[in-house]
Design an enzyme around this catalytic site. Structure first.
Site, mmCIF file in Angstrom:
data_model
loop_
_atom_site.group_PDB
_atom_site.id
_atom_site.type_symbol
_atom_site.label_atom_id
_atom_site.label_comp_id
_atom_site.label_asym_id
_atom_site.label_seq_id
_atom_site.Cartn_x
_atom_site.Cartn_y
_atom_site.Cartn_z
ATOM 1 C CB SER A 15 -88.872 -61.944 1.168
ATOM 2 O OG SER A 15 -88.884 -62.651 3.050
ATOM 3 N N GLY A 18 -82.873 -55.736 2.821
ATOM 4 C CA GLY A 18 -82.366 -56.777 1.290
ATOM 5 C C GLY A 18 -82.834 -56.843 0.438
ATOM 6 C CB VAL A 82 -81.063 -70.988 -0.960
ATOM 7 C CG1 VAL A 82 -79.688 -71.064 -1.757
ATOM 8 C CG2 VAL A 82 -81.825 -70.497 -1.671
ATOM 9 C CD GLU A 177 -89.693 -47.764 21.106
ATOM 10 O OE1 GLU A 177 -89.879 -48.531 21.743
ATOM 11 O OE2 GLU A 177 -88.963 -47.223 20.850
#
Length: 180
Positions: A15, A18, A82, A177
């Site tokens: 999720s 991609g 999975v 950052e």
């Protein structure tokens, strides 16, 4: 008696950017999508450094996947890890707690994401946490804030300076950052 034709079944694993983009791209397609993810959220990884530095909360960069896809009629979101993909049988086996689920597919999209790599130097992880998950960012936040707290109470100037010295390895977007 004829059996009604079944719609094309697409399984999307992951999720992240991609997986979410793949599911969204199929919004108007005549397919049934099952998105399987080991987390309940879509993590916007580019802002993890802001969670690590306390600028944003984790909820601001990790909306629930079901919420993101709530208006898409042809997608089902399943939580699970999975465990295997059987290309011959065209099934994906996932597990949530003790429950194993076998999901058949006609098309498979694997977008399982990335893991932290120390390029064979896994012992670096003790001193240099990764920045791929919310847990990583929260661990780093704890270390940063802990260093400030410890520096506040020490009386030795050299020890205070040591506690307030940070090293950022990597000059990619996140490293730049974070250093800023």
């Amino acid at each position: 008696m004829t059996i009604a034709s079944q719609r094309h079944r697409v399984v999307v694993i992951g999720s992240g950017f991609g997986g979410l983009q793949a599911a969204k791209a199929l919004k108007r397609a005549d397919v049934d999508i099952t998105l399987i993810s080991r987390t309940t959220t879509h993590l916007f990884q580019p802002l993890l450094y802001q969670v690590a530095t306390g600028i944003l909360s984790e909820g601001e960069i990790a909306p629930t996947t079901r919420l993101v896809l709530r208006k898409q009629q042809n997608v089902t979101v399943r939580l699970g890890e999975v465990e295997s993909i059987d290309l011959k049988a065209k099934t994906v086996t996932s597990k949530l707690m003790a429950q194993e689920t076998v999901t058949p597919f006609d098309s498979l999209i694997v977008a399982a994401g990335a893991q932290q790599s120390y390029f064979g130097n896994d012992h670096f992880a003790t001193f240099a946490p990764g920045m791929k998950t919310i847990d990583d960012a929260l661990e780093l936040r704890g270390r940063i804030l802990g260093a400030f707290e410890a520096a506040e109470v020490v009386t030795d100037p050299a020890e205070r300076e040591r506690r307030l010295t940070f090293v950022v390895v990597g000059a990619g977007p996140t490293g730049v950052e974070l250093a800023g």
